[in-house]
Scaffold this motif. Structure first.
Motif, PDB file in Angstrom:
ATOM      1  N   ALA A   3       6.472  -2.018  10.438  1.00  0.00           N
ATOM      2  CA  ALA A   3       7.412  -1.018  10.960  1.00  0.00           C
ATOM      3  C   ALA A   3       8.104  -0.293   9.808  1.00  0.00           C
ATOM      4  N   GLU A   4       8.358   0.988  10.004  1.00  0.00           N
ATOM      5  CA  GLU A   4       8.910   1.825   8.928  1.00  0.00           C
ATOM      6  C   GLU A   4      10.308   1.398   8.506  1.00  0.00           C
ATOM      7  N   ASP A   5      11.131   0.935   9.438  1.00  0.00           N
ATOM      8  CA  ASP A   5      12.511   0.596   9.097  1.00  0.00           C
ATOM      9  C   ASP A   5      12.634  -0.678   8.267  1.00  0.00           C
ATOM     10  N   ILE A   6      11.632  -1.565   8.284  1.00  0.00           N
ATOM     11  CA  ILE A   6      11.692  -2.781   7.474  1.00  0.00           C
ATOM     12  C   ILE A   6      10.679  -2.771   6.334  1.00  0.00           C
ATOM     13  N   ASN A   7       9.959  -1.686   6.153  1.00  0.00           N
ATOM     14  CA  ASN A   7       8.934  -1.601   5.128  1.00  0.00           C
ATOM     15  C   ASN A   7       9.559  -1.223   3.790  1.00  0.00           C
ATOM     16  N   HIS A   8       9.521  -2.150   2.845  1.00  0.00           N
ATOM     17  CA  HIS A   8      10.042  -1.904   1.500  1.00  0.00           C
ATOM     18  C   HIS A   8       8.932  -2.002   0.455  1.00  0.00           C
ATOM     19  N   CYS A   9       7.703  -1.793   0.869  1.00  0.00           N
ATOM     20  CA  CYS A   9       6.559  -1.865  -0.038  1.00  0.00           C
ATOM     21  C   CYS A   9       6.603  -0.679  -1.001  1.00  0.00           C
ATOM     22  N   PRO A  10       6.364  -0.905  -2.296  1.00  0.00           N
ATOM     23  CA  PRO A  10       6.387   0.208  -3.255  1.00  0.00           C
ATOM     24  C   PRO A  10       5.218   1.168  -3.088  1.00  0.00           C
ATOM     25  N   HIS A  11       4.162   0.767  -2.391  1.00  0.00           N
ATOM     26  CA  HIS A  11       2.991   1.621  -2.204  1.00  0.00           C
ATOM     27  C   HIS A  11       3.063   2.449  -0.923  1.00  0.00           C
ATOM     28  N   TYR A  12       4.074   2.210  -0.100  1.00  0.00           N
ATOM     29  CA  TYR A  12       4.196   2.891   1.189  1.00  0.00           C
ATOM     30  C   TYR A  12       4.675   4.322   1.005  1.00  0.00           C
ATOM     31  N   ILE A  13       3.992   5.278   1.649  1.00  0.00           N
ATOM     32  CA  ILE A  13       4.359   6.689   1.596  1.00  0.00           C
ATOM     33  C   ILE A  13       4.949   7.051   2.953  1.00  0.00           C
TER      34      ILE A  13
END
Length: 60
Positions: free
Chosen positions: A8-18
């Protein structure tokens, strides 16, 4: 390689996520949430029950 991220976008803290493209910009598939875009998943076939070995001895 841009793939879909199942997290989910609100909990995604991945450095590769755009965030703009809602996908992963990394060139790896080792992430558990990574899904390749354009690739469909195969659905399982419906379960067909097989007779058990002992059912032949039942008196019906």
């Amino acid at each position: 390689m841009l793939g879909n991220c199942g997290l989910a976008e609100d909990i995604n803290h991945c450095p590769h996520y755009i965030r703009d493209k809602e996908g992963c910009g990394a060139d790896h598939t080792s992430c558990g949430f990574f899904r390749e875009s354009g690739k469909e998943t195969k659905e399982k076939a419906e379960y067909m029950r097989k007779p058990r070995w002992f059912e032949q001895y039942y008196n019906r």
